[in-house]
Design an enzyme around this catalytic site. Structure first.
Site, short mmCIF file in Angstrom:
data_model
loop_
_atom_site.label_atom_id
_atom_site.label_comp_id
_atom_site.label_asym_id
_atom_site.label_seq_id
_atom_site.Cartn_x
_atom_site.Cartn_y
_atom_site.Cartn_z
N GLY A 87 0.64 -0.87 -0.25
CA GLY A 87 -0.05 -0.03 -0.12
C GLY A 87 0.97 1.34 -0.06
O GLY A 87 0.51 2.41 0.53
N LYS A 141 -9.63 -4.64 11.72
CA LYS A 141 -8.34 -4.84 12.47
C LYS A 141 -8.77 -4.85 13.82
O LYS A 141 -7.53 -5.36 14.22
CB LYS A 141 -8.99 -2.86 12.47
CG LYS A 141 -8.60 -1.71 11.42
CD LYS A 141 -6.91 -2.37 10.43
CE LYS A 141 -6.85 -1.46 9.39
NZ LYS A 141 -5.99 -2.26 8.55
N ASN A 173 -7.02 12.68 3.29
CA ASN A 173 -8.84 13.10 4.12
C ASN A 173 -8.82 14.23 5.23
O ASN A 173 -9.27 15.08 5.44
CB ASN A 173 -8.98 12.14 5.24
CG ASN A 173 -7.21 11.94 5.98
OD1 ASN A 173 -6.87 13.40 5.81
ND2 ASN A 173 -7.29 10.86 6.59
N ILE A 201 -5.01 10.13 10.93
CA ILE A 201 -4.39 10.65 11.37
C ILE A 201 -3.72 11.10 9.28
O ILE A 201 -5.78 10.76 8.82
CB ILE A 201 -3.27 9.94 10.72
CG1 ILE A 201 -2.46 8.47 11.76
CG2 ILE A 201 -1.89 10.19 9.90
CD1 ILE A 201 -2.30 9.69 12.99
N ASP A 226 -1.59 -6.91 -5.94
CA ASP A 226 -3.55 -7.49 -5.31
C ASP A 226 -3.00 -8.47 -4.43
O ASP A 226 -3.31 -9.60 -4.14
CB ASP A 226 -4.26 -8.18 -6.08
CG ASP A 226 -5.37 -7.18 -5.84
OD1 ASP A 226 -5.72 -7.59 -5.02
OD2 ASP A 226 -6.15 -7.29 -6.48
N ASN A 280 0.72 -2.62 4.69
CA ASN A 280 -0.40 -1.71 5.17
C ASN A 280 -1.54 -1.07 5.07
O ASN A 280 -2.28 -0.35 4.38
CB ASN A 280 1.24 -0.96 5.34
CG ASN A 280 0.18 1.32 5.05
OD1 ASN A 280 -0.37 1.67 5.21
ND2 ASN A 280 0.33 1.37 3.43
N TYR A 286 -14.57 -2.47 9.33
CA TYR A 286 -14.00 -2.03 9.40
C TYR A 286 -13.12 -2.12 10.40
O TYR A 286 -11.76 -2.90 10.31
CB TYR A 286 -13.50 -0.81 9.06
CG TYR A 286 -12.08 -0.13 8.99
CD1 TYR A 286 -11.14 0.29 8.06
CD2 TYR A 286 -11.67 0.60 10.01
CE1 TYR A 286 -9.79 0.87 7.60
CE2 TYR A 286 -10.26 1.63 10.44
CZ TYR A 286 -9.09 1.44 9.36
OH TYR A 286 -8.21 1.90 9.33
N SER A 290 -5.76 -0.51 13.86
CA SER A 290 -5.68 0.86 14.32
C SER A 290 -5.99 0.41 15.05
O SER A 290 -6.48 -0.43 16.13
CB SER A 290 -7.25 1.00 12.76
OG SER A 290 -8.09 1.97 13.55
N1 LIG Z 1 -5.48 7.89 7.70
C1 LIG Z 1 -5.71 7.47 8.55
O1 LIG Z 1 -6.08 8.20 9.74
C2 LIG Z 1 -5.09 5.91 9.52
C3 LIG Z 1 -5.48 4.92 10.80
C4 LIG Z 1 -5.42 4.24 11.13
C5 LIG Z 1 -5.13 2.81 10.43
N2 LIG Z 1 -5.16 3.41 9.00
C6 LIG Z 1 -4.41 1.79 8.53
O2 LIG Z 1 -3.59 2.33 7.74
C7 LIG Z 1 -2.97 2.00 6.32
C8 LIG Z 1 -2.93 2.81 4.87
O3 LIG Z 1 -4.11 3.74 5.25
P1 LIG Z 1 -4.08 5.30 4.06
O4 LIG Z 1 -5.17 5.93 4.94
O5 LIG Z 1 -3.06 5.27 4.05
O6 LIG Z 1 -5.59 5.01 2.91
P2 LIG Z 1 -5.08 5.47 1.26
O7 LIG Z 1 -3.75 6.85 1.06
O8 LIG Z 1 -6.04 5.33 0.78
O9 LIG Z 1 -4.42 3.71 1.20
C9 LIG Z 1 -4.42 2.52 0.76
C10 LIG Z 1 -3.63 1.76 0.17
O10 LIG Z 1 -4.19 0.59 -0.03
C11 LIG Z 1 -3.28 0.03 -1.24
N3 LIG Z 1 -4.35 -0.49 -1.44
C12 LIG Z 1 -5.67 -0.98 -1.79
N4 LIG Z 1 -6.41 -2.47 -1.52
C13 LIG Z 1 -5.45 -3.70 -1.54
C14 LIG Z 1 -5.32 -4.24 -2.58
N5 LIG Z 1 -5.83 -5.18 -2.74
N6 LIG Z 1 -3.51 -4.82 -3.13
C15 LIG Z 1 -2.57 -4.05 -2.37
N7 LIG Z 1 -3.40 -3.02 -1.67
C16 LIG Z 1 -3.90 -2.58 -1.61
C17 LIG Z 1 -3.63 1.22 -1.89
O11 LIG Z 1 -2.98 0.68 -3.14
P3 LIG Z 1 -3.05 0.40 -4.53
O12 LIG Z 1 -5.25 1.26 -4.47
O13 LIG Z 1 -2.83 1.17 -4.92
O14 LIG Z 1 -3.47 -0.51 -4.80
C18 LIG Z 1 -2.96 1.84 -1.44
O15 LIG Z 1 -1.58 2.30 -1.17
C19 LIG Z 1 -4.52 1.20 6.05
O16 LIG Z 1 -4.36 -0.21 6.32
C20 LIG Z 1 -5.76 2.08 7.24
O17 LIG Z 1 -6.52 1.30 7.15
C21 LIG Z 1 -4.74 5.22 8.22
#
Ligand SMILES: NC(=O)c1ccc[n+]([C@@H]2O[C@H](COP(=O)([O-])OP(=O)(O)OC[C@H]3O[C@@H](n4cnc5c(N)ncnc54)[C@H](OP(=O)(O)O)[C@@H]3O)[C@@H](O)[C@H]2O)c1
Length: 250
Positions: A14, A158, A192, A187, A64, A88, A154, A141
């Site tokens: 990711g 998690k 967002n 974050i 994927d 991630n 979700y 998370s």
């Molecule tokens: N942002 C927050 O506040 C927050 C808080 C707690 C936890 N998290 C966790 O942190 C992680 C990253 O979140 P983010 O906020 O950075 O979201 P994001 O910007 O939407 O990034 C998600 C990433 O996951 C990849 N992904 C999704 N489905 C996939 C698949 N089937 N195979 C491979 N890659 C896949 C996407 O890449 P592609 O679409 O290019 O495949 C993208 O790079 C997640 O696990 C999320 O639950 C985020």
């Protein structure tokens, strides 16, 4: 501190956006060799160009996490070996529990729990085969640890990821593989940022004891602690990084 990262290869899933791309920049700054994985290869290649311009050694692998063959191929493509996995990749689904569709449920669990397991297993098999040991950081998370309205699928995914982390830590300690979960609160990322200026976003910040939203840079120390030799005696933990959100008043 974190000097060992200069000798290490880090696979980040990711890495095409958000936290994953931020984590890549952090590890690059600490001199680690990087393998960036996701489905949108063109985004990974853009990040690769930026990091290589800054002097980093970066490979890109298409991945994927919902496809076992893709996971196997991606993990085997990383050279020369994998010392650290930042697991991630994830998707967020929102919606009232009465209305979650079976396909949204499946997509969330297939990516955030099944996919996370398949990548961890493929990496651990390789670490075991090559006798290297290593560190796996699963990105969970705070929703794994406390209920949140409108996030049932979700949060369940998690919570599964956090419990799986403990099971894998137990199973793989004998192979020198540590497994921990980083549990970020909210974050701010490019995707967002607007939300935290809305009334709902401002109310959320007001409910957080430290009254501020987290930034990717707030995750740097905790992430590197779990990933590097600085955390060599730590395995099987959830590490929340949330400005105190989990201890907000009932
Ligand atoms: N942002 C927050 O506040 C927050 C808080 C707690 C936890 N998290 C966790 O942190 C992680 C990253 O979140 P983010 O906020 O950075 O979201 P994001 O910007 O939407 O990034 C998600 C990433 O996951 C990849 N992904 C999704 N489905 C996939 C698949 N089937 N195979 C491979 N890659 C896949 C996407 O890449 P592609 O679409 O290019 O495949 C993208 O790079 C997640 O696990 C999320 O639950 C985020």
């Amino acid at each position: 501190m974190f000097e060992d990262l200069k000798r290490k290869t880090v696979l980040i899933t990711g890495a095409s956006s958000g936290l994953g791309a931020g984590f890549a920049e952090i590890f690059a700054r600490h001199g680690a060799r990087l393998a960036l994985a996701a489905r949108r290869v063109e985004k990974l290649e853009a990040l690769q160009r930026k990091l290589v311009d800054g002097g980093a050694d970066v490979q890109v692998v298409a991945l994927d996490v919902t496809d076992e063959n893709s996971v196997e191929a991606a993990v085997n493509a990383v050279t020369p070996h994998i010392d650290i996995l930042v697991n991630n990749a994830g998707v967020a689904t929102f919606g009232r529990s009465l209305e979650i569709s079976a396909s949204d449920w499946d997509k969330t669990l297939d990516t955030n729990l099944r996919g996370l397991f398949l990548v961890a297993q493929a990496v651990a098999r390789r670490m075991e085969r090559e006798g290297t040991g290593g560190s796996i950081v699963n990105i969970s998370s705070i929703t794994a640890l406390r209920a949140s309205r409108g996030l049932a699928a979700y949060s369940a995914s998690k919570a599964g990821a956090s419990h799986l982390t403990k099971c894998l830590a137990l199973d793989w300690a004998a192979h020198g593989i540590r497994v921990n979960a980083l549990c970020p609160g909210y974050i701010e990322t490019e995707m967002n940022a607007g939300f935290f200026e809305t009334p709902e976003g401002l109310a959320l910040i007001a409910r957080t004891p430290m009254k501020k939203i987290g930034r990717i840079s707030d995750l740097e120390g905790p992430l590197l602690l779990l990933a590097s030799d600085a955390g060599r005696h730590i395995t099987g933990i959830d590490l929340p990084v949330d400005g105190g959100h989990l201890v907000s008043s009932l």
